[in-house]
Design an enzyme around this catalytic site. Structure first.
Site, PDB file in Angstrom:
ATOM      1  CD  GLU A 193      -3.236  -0.932   1.988  1.00  0.00           C
ATOM      2  OE1 GLU A 193      -3.105  -0.212   2.971  1.00  0.00           O
ATOM      3  OE2 GLU A 193      -4.046  -1.840   1.981  1.00  0.00           O
ATOM      4  CD  GLU A 317      -3.909  -5.804   2.845  1.00  0.00           C
ATOM      5  OE1 GLU A 317      -4.998  -5.397   3.155  1.00  0.00           O
ATOM      6  OE2 GLU A 317      -2.729  -5.568   2.943  1.00  0.00           O
TER       7      GLU A 317
END
Length: 513
Positions: A193, A317
């Site tokens: 991220e 994810e």
């Protein structure tokens, strides 16, 4: 009064009437492999996922364990056939200093988990513990490297530590710490991220950073050729994917990640994990169905730069995310209901059907956090509805995708509509056909007709996960309230399968010759 009674009766009939779903399977056109890594999992240093979840310590005499990892958890993960396990994060990965988690445990420095509750960790669960666990359960390790706060040298050293057989300072250190043979770790995340907790970078900046870090992550042996995963987009950030595909040389990148959670809102309440309303359920299903749109559109961008599909899309994810009252050591703990089974079945169908580009995924997370497959409480352990769906679907691992056309009615709520029934199918090595069906409809069962064209089959068996209430879940007092049952309601005649799938349920069928 008579009109009111008639209206009430009509409403009850409307709740129970079945709808028609039609599917055609082209069994002779199967050619794309469903990569087993779509069924991967995720273990982050977050809440009670590692400490008090998987790992209870070597000196724990109350809970049976192997090298500190619960034996019941090990057994459950073997049953799931976990193909890969991602660690140590998540956001935690870009704060983690791997060298603090090796060597004698009593000498390891402590750290504060700045991302999740400010909890102090003693680093007793580190690289050796994780990689040895992966060996025990037969999973490939997926190590998420620290790009946000770590150096290029740190990551290069980690690669050398776990993969260099002998002759380097890092291999010598590994051998000194009790592991002679390298683990040959192949799957590496180059940060996590990067657009957020991994550094709040722009895509242009991260593309350059990726190139720098990836350059020094070297293939050491043919057995440990690195599979490098770039930190990809969040949900519908298509510009991020475009920039990375344009600016990272394709011979430096094996895969591009994507994250998407089925969450009601990031700004307001995420809603309860149990006792939710139909409005909240519908919104969660709407978010889950968006995975189809996101995978399709990100894949289209990747096709523009990589028409031969050499770079994989890895959704590392995904899952449901709700409110929790727990903080610190219990952060992001949530109960797991039939709603989560719907998310799992629907999402896995999407991944399977995009197997030409989606070649890996990681459910968040494996124990006690978010959409966990396992929940623990001291010596007690239970398997969630999501565990059961993942196990029912593992027949698709490395099987061959069977192309299908599907015409499903919609699930309607307050004037909005979602496709009710999703499905995917594959042929295994024996030639048997495995079909998965998920009905997210809150109210209606659906009659399903499946035309099997291309081959002749004569036998059908099945399993079903269903319950009487969408909020039903397993507890430590009732660990088997929601469980898989045999399903004998499918009838096969002259190449046509017919069955009825109840509201909010998952069915898998095995059809053989």
């Amino acid at each position: 009064m008579k009109k009111l009674i008639l209206s009430f009766i009509a409403g009850c009939i409307a709740l129970t009437v079945t709808a028609q779903t039609k599917i055609t399977l082209n069994t002779d056109l199967a050619k794309t492999k469903i990569n087993k890594h779509i069924y991967g999992h995720f273990a982050e240093h977050l809440g009670r996922c590692i400490y008090g979840g998987m790992y209870v310590g070597e000196n724990n005499t109350k809970i049976p364990n192997t090298a500190g990892v619960r034996n019941d958890v090990i057994q459950a993960l073997k049953e799931l056939k976990v193909p890969n396990l991602r660690w140590p994060g998540g956001c935690f990965a870009d704060a983690y200093q791997w060298k603090d988690g090796i060597g004698p445990k009593e000498k390891r420095p402590k750290m504060v988990n700045v991302w999740w509750g400010g909890v102090t960790e003693d680093n007793s669960f580190g690289t050796h513990d994780f990689l040895d666990l992966c060996e025990r359960i037969g999973a490939e390790p997926y190590l998420a490297g620290n790009v946000g706060s770590g150096t290029v040298q740190d990551l290069a050293d980690w690669v050398s530590y776990v993969n260099q057989p002998t002759g380097s300072p890092m291999s010598d250190l590994r051998i000194q710490n009790g592991r002679k043979q390298p683990w040959n770790v192949k799957i590496w995340g180059v940060g996590n991220e990067a657009w957020g907790c991994g550094g709040n970078m722009t895509p242009e900046y991260y593309a350059n950073i990726y190139r720098q870090y990836a350059t020094f992550m070297k293939d050491i042996t043919p057995e440990s050729k690195l599979y490098k995963v770039a930190s990809g987009a969040s949900s519908d950030d298509f510009a991020w994917t475009e920039t990375l595909m344009k600016n990272i040389p394709h011979n430096m990148m094996s895969a591009l990640a994507l994250h998407h959670y089925s969450v009601l809102s990031w700004k307001d309440t995420k809603g309860p994990s149990v006792g939710f309303t139909e409005a909240q359920y519908f919104k969660t299903m709407d978010e889950a169905w968006k995975m189809e749109e996101f995978v399709t559109k990100h894949s289209t961008i990747m096709d523009k730069y990589d028409p031969e599909k050499k770079i994989d899309l890895i959704v590392d994810e995904w899952g449901g995310w709700y409110e929790t009252d727990a903080e610190g050591k219990g952060a992001l703990y949530q109960q797991n209901t039939m709603r989560d089974a719907m998310i799992a079945g629907l999402t896995l169908n999407i991944f399977n059907n995009h197997a030409d580009r989606v070649r890996g995924a990681n459910l968040a997370q494996i124990v006690n956090v978010l959409q966990a497959v396992i929940l623990t409480n001291e010596e007690k352990m239970l398997l969630t509805p999501t565990f059961h769906v993942m196990k029912m679907y593992n027949v698709h691992q490395d099987a061959t995708l069977v192309p299908m056309s599907i015409d499903s009615p919609t699930y309607e709520f307050n004037g909005k509509k979602l496709t009710a029934v999703s499905s995917s199918a594959s042929k295994d090595a024996s030639g048997a056909l495995n079909i998965s069906l998920t009905n997210i409809d809150f109210r209606k069962s659906h009659e399903v007709t499946i035309n099997l064209r291309g081959e002749d089959f004569s036998k059908v068996s099945g399993q079903i996960l269903a319950s009487t209430n969408i909020s039903d879940h397993n507890t430590f007092e009732q660990p088997n309230k929601v469980s898989v049952k045999d399903f004998s309601g499918a009838k096969l005649e002259k190449g046509v399968l017919k069955l009825t799938i109840p509201a909010y349920s998952v069915i898998t069928l095995k059809v053989s010759k």
